[in-house]
Design an enzyme around this catalytic site. Structure first.
Site, PDB file in Angstrom:
ATOM      1  N   GLY A   1       0.839  -1.195   0.000  1.00 36.16           N
ATOM      2  CA  GLY A   1       0.000   0.000   0.000  1.00 36.16           C
ATOM      3  C   GLY A   1       0.876   1.248   0.000  1.00 36.16           C
TER       4      GLY A   1
ATOM      5  N   GLN B   1       1.206   3.484   2.086  1.00 31.93           N
ATOM      6  CA  GLN B   1       1.845   3.732   3.381  1.00 31.93           C
ATOM      7  C   GLN B   1       2.505   2.463   3.929  1.00 31.93           C
ATOM      8  OE1 GLN B   1       2.617   6.326   5.118  1.00 31.93           O
ATOM      9  NE2 GLN B   1       1.685   7.784   3.705  1.00 31.93           N
ATOM     10  N   SER B   2       2.974   1.610   3.065  1.00 32.37           N
ATOM     11  CA  SER B   2       3.581   0.353   3.492  1.00 32.37           C
ATOM     12  C   SER B   2       4.844   0.563   4.341  1.00 32.37           C
ATOM     13  CB  SER B   2       3.930  -0.471   2.247  1.00 32.37           C
ATOM     14  OG  SER B   2       4.830  -1.503   2.575  1.00 32.37           O
ATOM     15  N   ASN B   3       4.853  -0.023   5.529  1.00 36.16           N
ATOM     16  CA  ASN B   3       6.066   0.000   6.359  1.00 36.16           C
ATOM     17  C   ASN B   3       7.153  -0.865   5.743  1.00 36.16           C
ATOM     18  OD1 ASN B   3       5.051   1.525   8.718  1.00 36.16           O
ATOM     19  ND2 ASN B   3       3.641  -0.208   8.889  1.00 36.16           N
TER      20      ASN B   3
ATOM     21  N   CYS C   1       7.695  -1.382   2.560  1.00 33.80           N
ATOM     22  CA  CYS C   1       8.334  -0.679   1.441  1.00 33.80           C
ATOM     23  C   CYS C   1       9.299   0.392   1.948  1.00 33.80           C
ATOM     24  CB  CYS C   1       7.269  -0.092   0.512  1.00 33.80           C
ATOM     25  SG  CYS C   1       6.381  -1.386  -0.398  1.00 33.80           S
TER      26      CYS C   1
END
Ligand SMILES: *Cc1c(COP(=O)(O)O)cnc(C)c1O
Length: 333
Positions: A72, A74-76, A78
């Site tokens: 997503g 806001q992926s942690n 990534c």
């Protein structure tokens, strides 16, 4: 006992192990503990760092110079990949699903700050064809003489699973030091790799300890299958003899609310109370839902026959900033 593959050192471990009962977050609770995996680092923090220690070791062993992954907006995971790439001098290409306000905030801001190439994909296209998109990008890099390694969602696969098998091994010392008995370990489950690694590791290192995942998106059945699948693939790949069908795998899915990355009033209330009573920062996407679900289950008496409950705090602080309008601190105009 378990054939741990090579890893590179990225996470600050062992992480602290703290008692939480003094803060009175919950009545009639068993002893409540928190494994501070939000403290695996600063920018490079949270649970994905432990998984990336094994995944990046594999990528380097294969001679890769580029990391491709997805999630997503806001992926942690990534964000952690973007920072690891910068740290190790690897190019990073992120394929992100449009979500929320879309603003350059939180994790997305850090992805950009760390110099990752960010590609934003409409939700529908992401859900129907993410695997094809990732394969296509890998081929594009190959045609330009680069070698890209594709990390799956959340680094949750048969390689990333080792990160939390290792965390279970680390917990042995914590359990000994504080004399934990009849213990349940709880964590938030988003792509299932943390739950899978803890379940595998607990089976070998913490016999008798149950692991329970609190789903933040899909239902219990989905996670039970996903966890079983990750463990089975790991056993096949690394030659582990384990009857996976005998493992107790358990997921609770009552704290999801309206869906992935979607909050609800009692969730924000729980995050605010926890911050004010303990100084712990939970996020609305993962740890907030996990901890909220756990507190509700404690209150309902689900853990009445448990002496010690361990919540693994998996991080997520940067994602919280993308939700700041939803906490109700400022009047909307
Ligand atoms: C990814 C993530 C989780 C979920 O872990 P999975 O291994 O994907 O199930 C939990 N908490 C935070 C903060 C995360 O970023």
């Amino acid at each position: 006992m378990l054939p741990f593959p090579p890893r590179i050192s990225l996470a600050r471990t062992p992480t602290p192990f703290e008692n939480l009962n003094r803060v009175g977050l919950c009545n009639n609770a068993p002893r409540l503990w928190i494994k501070r995996d939000d403290l695996t680092g600063s920018g490079l923090s949270g649970n994905k760092v432990r998984k990336l220690e094994y995944v990046i070791a594999q990528a380097l062993a294969e001679g890769c110079d580029t990391l491709i992954t997805c999630g997503g907006l806001q992926s942690n995971h990534c964000r952690a990949t973007a920072l690891v790439g910068a740290q190790l001098g690897l190019s990073v290409h992120l394929v992100l699903r449009e979500e929320g306000s879309g603003e350059l905030d939180g994790n997305l801001f850090l992805d950009t700050l760390a110099g990752a190439l960010v590609e934003r994909i409409p939700r529908k296209e992401y859900f129907t064809s993410i695997n094809e998109i990732l394969d296509q990008r890998r081929e594009d890099y190959a045609s330009r003489g680069k070698k890209a390694y594709v990390i799956p969602t959340g680094a949750s696969d048969e390689v990333g699973i080792w990160g939390y098998a290792q965390c279970a091994r680390e917990l042995v010392e914590d359990f000994k030091l504080h004399d934990l008995k009849r213990t349940v370990i709880a964590c938030a489950s988003g792509s299932g790799g943390t739950q899978a690694g803890l379940s595998l590791g607990a089976h070998y290192f913490l016999p008798g300890t149950k692991v329970i995942g609190y789903a933040v998106c899909d239902d219990s059945e989905y996670f039970n299958n996903k966890v079983r699948e990750d463990i089975t693939r790991c056993c096949t790949r690394y030659g582990i003899e384990l009857e996976v069908s005998n493992l107790a795998i358990e997921t609770r899915d009552h704290a999801i609310g309206p869906g992935y990355a979607k909050g609800y009033p009692s969730l924000f209330e729980c995050i605010i109370n926890t911050a004010r009573q303990s100084g712990l920062l939970l996020d609305p996407v993962y740890t907030g839902k996990g901890f909220h679900g756990l507190l509700k289950d404690i209150e309902a008496g689900l853990y009445a026959d448990v002496d010690d409950l361990v919540f693994v705090h998996t991080g997520g602080i940067f994602g919280t900033f993308a939700f700041k309008e939803q906490f109700g601190f400022e009047p909307k105009d």
